[in-house]
Design an enzyme around this catalytic site. Structure first.
Site, PDB file in Angstrom:
ATOM      1  N   ASP A 114      -6.256  -4.940  11.281  1.00  0.00           N
ATOM      2  CA  ASP A 114      -7.529  -4.197  11.195  1.00  0.00           C
ATOM      3  C   ASP A 114      -8.733  -5.099  10.917  1.00  0.00           C
ATOM      4  O   ASP A 114      -9.850  -4.807  11.354  1.00  0.00           O
ATOM      5  CB  ASP A 114      -7.457  -3.051  10.173  1.00  0.00           C
TER       6      ASP A 114
ATOM      7  N   LYS B 296       0.807  -1.224   0.000  1.00  0.00           N
ATOM      8  CA  LYS B 296       0.000   0.000   0.000  1.00  0.00           C
ATOM      9  C   LYS B 296       0.842   1.277   0.000  1.00  0.00           C
ATOM     10  O   LYS B 296       0.487   2.275   0.604  1.00  0.00           O
ATOM     11  CB  LYS B 296      -0.966   0.010   1.199  1.00  0.00           C
TER      12      LYS B 296
HETATM   13 MG    MG Z   1      -8.789   1.275   7.753  1.00  0.00          MG
END
Ligand code: MG
Ligand code: ADP
Length: 474
Positions: free
Chosen positions: A218, A183
């Protein structure tokens, strides 16, 4: 090279349905439906293909639970209990996702109630790719600012859950080594190091009385925070900058688990499904995907993610547009610096374009002319670009649904059903993303698809870290 052209002459050309050569400018107006049908052949996934992908997905998950040397890492999270909703306490959470970085203070009030105060910070680009200490010092500094600004009491040390959404080999609830950056991050010298120690050392350098008690992915956070309000939650999914999912597995079904018996016999598994099909066996990988893969970060990796998540969708659309421009079948063959620059076509523009329901597609025109600086955008061009966005986003939603279906199948919950908590801007903000996923689930499961409840799990990655920290406290 002839560069000047008369825009009015060009307009005329654009509206003629033949191959034109004015001497200055060659432009082929290929029938709109022909252009779209070529793209449909590339991007539409049939129900049969969906089933095939789903089947391979389940197999890959099983393989990943047996051995570490598989495409799907299937990482045990060391989270072995789900919340009851009665947990209480005040915690800090750090949420390092990819695009956004947040520091949160979370009050678990019991009775499934949560109070959250959060502050967003922007990670400087150089911190993303520099020495690890630059990044971790920045994180610690942000915590210091937050503590001061929100007057957080740290007299007796405060426990913090660290949501770190990059692939980590977890070795304990509060310990894990970095496997790989993605990312847009690349702090190369931190690979193989313990993330919790890196943060704890940075906190110590700032003399902050903060205790890092849990390292949380997450997806796991999203699952756990939603489970605090809905105990039927068994899956957490992220559809944001990247994509990933976690789910509840029984310890008996994890042959590679060497951590001894677990009282609940449950383990939340972080699938790291972004890497699914890195071998390119089953996904409908196109020439545009290949181009994006070769030009971007981590070529050859995160195959599934690159077809689904926010970091990549806009870029795929840009590459399709560029191809059509080069073949002189879009925008009169005219590009712009913006259109030629990787990353300039944001996924959020796709949302905007898909939300444009004016008959003339005026907002689409705005995006293409004002933001992307394409000199002239005929109504036909707007319609084609809109169709490109639609095709790329539908493919993404259907693939994401495929992943969800595979997880639900693996858990044996097609009949009994479960709640899937989904966090991330793509799921939250992209128009129709949710419905497109539901359609695909229906194609895969028929009427049983109603047993699978997709729910927006907002703030999950922050609150989940607090819930996990609270469970660790007990
Ligand atoms: Mg997030
Ligand atoms: P993170 O993944 O860092 O936790 P988000 O869940 O907010 O953050 O996801 C950010 C990603 O979502 C970005 O890649 C961006 O392209 C995409 N995004 C932001 N806004 C929108 C929108 N309105 N529609 C579609 N995608 C969006």
């Amino acid at each position: 090279m002839e560069k000047t052209f008369d825009i009015n002459a060009l307009r005329e050309i654009l509206h003629q349905n033949t191959t034109q050569n004015t001497g200055k400018y060659t432009y082929r107006e290929i029938d709109e439906s022909q252009v779209c049908s070529e793209l449909e052949d590339i991007f539409i996934i049939s129900p049969q293909r969906l089933r095939e992908i789903c089947k391979v997905f389940v197999k890959e998950m099983e393989a990943g639970l047996k051995s570490d040397d598989c495409t799907l890492k299937m990482i045990p999270s060391f989270v072995t209990n789900r919340p009851t909703g009665k947990e209480v306490g005040t915690y800090l959470a750090l949420d390092l996702g990819g695009t956004n970085f947040r520091v949160c203070e979370i009050n678990l009030e019991g009775q499934s109630k949560v109070r959250l105060r959060a502050k967003k910070f922007t990670i400087p680009d150089d911190a993303k790719t520099a020495d690890q200490t630059v990044l971790f010092d920045f994180l610690a500094e942000s915590i210091a600012i937050f503590i001061k600004e929100y007057n957080i009491n740290t007299d007796n040390e405060i426990n913090l859950g660290f949501t770190f959404s990059f692939p980590v080999q977890q070795t304990a609830l509060n310990e894990g080594t970095i496997l790989l950056w993605n990312k847009g991050f690349n702090c190369a010298n931190s690979i193989g190091k313990d993330v919790v120690s890196l943060l704890a050392e940075a906190l110590a350098r700032k003399q902050l009385k903060v205790n890092v008690v849990a390292l949380v992915n997450d997806t796991v956070g999203t699952l756990m925070s939603h489970a605090y309000v809905d105990p039927g939650t068994c899956v957490g999914v992220i559809l944001g900058t990247g994509t990933n999912a976690a789910y509840v597995e029984s310890v008996d079904a994890i042959p590679k688990w060497k951590g001894g018996p677990v009282k609940s016999n449950e383990m939340i598994i972080n699938s790291e499904w972004g890497a699914f099909d890195n071998e390119r066996k089953v996904l409908p990988w196109s020439k545009y995907d290949e181009q994006q893969d070769q030009e971007g970060n981590n070529p050859g990796r995160q195959t599934f993610e690159k077809m689904i998540s926010g970091m990549y969708l806009g870029e795929i659309v840009r590459l399709v547009c560029k191809d059509l421009i080069e073949r002189k079948i879009l925008f009169g063959g005219m590009s712009s610096t913006e259109m030629d620059t990787p990353g300039k076509f944001e996924t959020a523009y796709m949302s905007r374009i898909e939300r444009d329901h004016t008959s003339e597609l005026t907002d689409t025109k705005m995006v293409l002319q004002e933001i992307l600086k394409i000199p002239y955008v005929a109504p036909r061009d707007r319609r084609i670009v809109r169709r490109i966005c639609e095709l790329v986003a539908i493919r993404a939603a259907r693939l994401a649904a495929c992943g969800v279906a595979a997880v639900v199948t693996k858990m044996n919950r097609v009949d009994t059903g479960c709640t899937v908590a989904i966090d991330g801007s793509v799921y939250e903000h992209y128009p129709h993303f949710d419905n497109r996923m539901r359609d695909a689930l229906h194609e895969l499961f028929g009427m049983f698809s109603e047993n699978v409840s997709l729910q927006l799990g907002k703030d999950g990655s922050g609150i989940g870290a607090a819930v996990i920290a609270a469970l660790a406290d007990k």
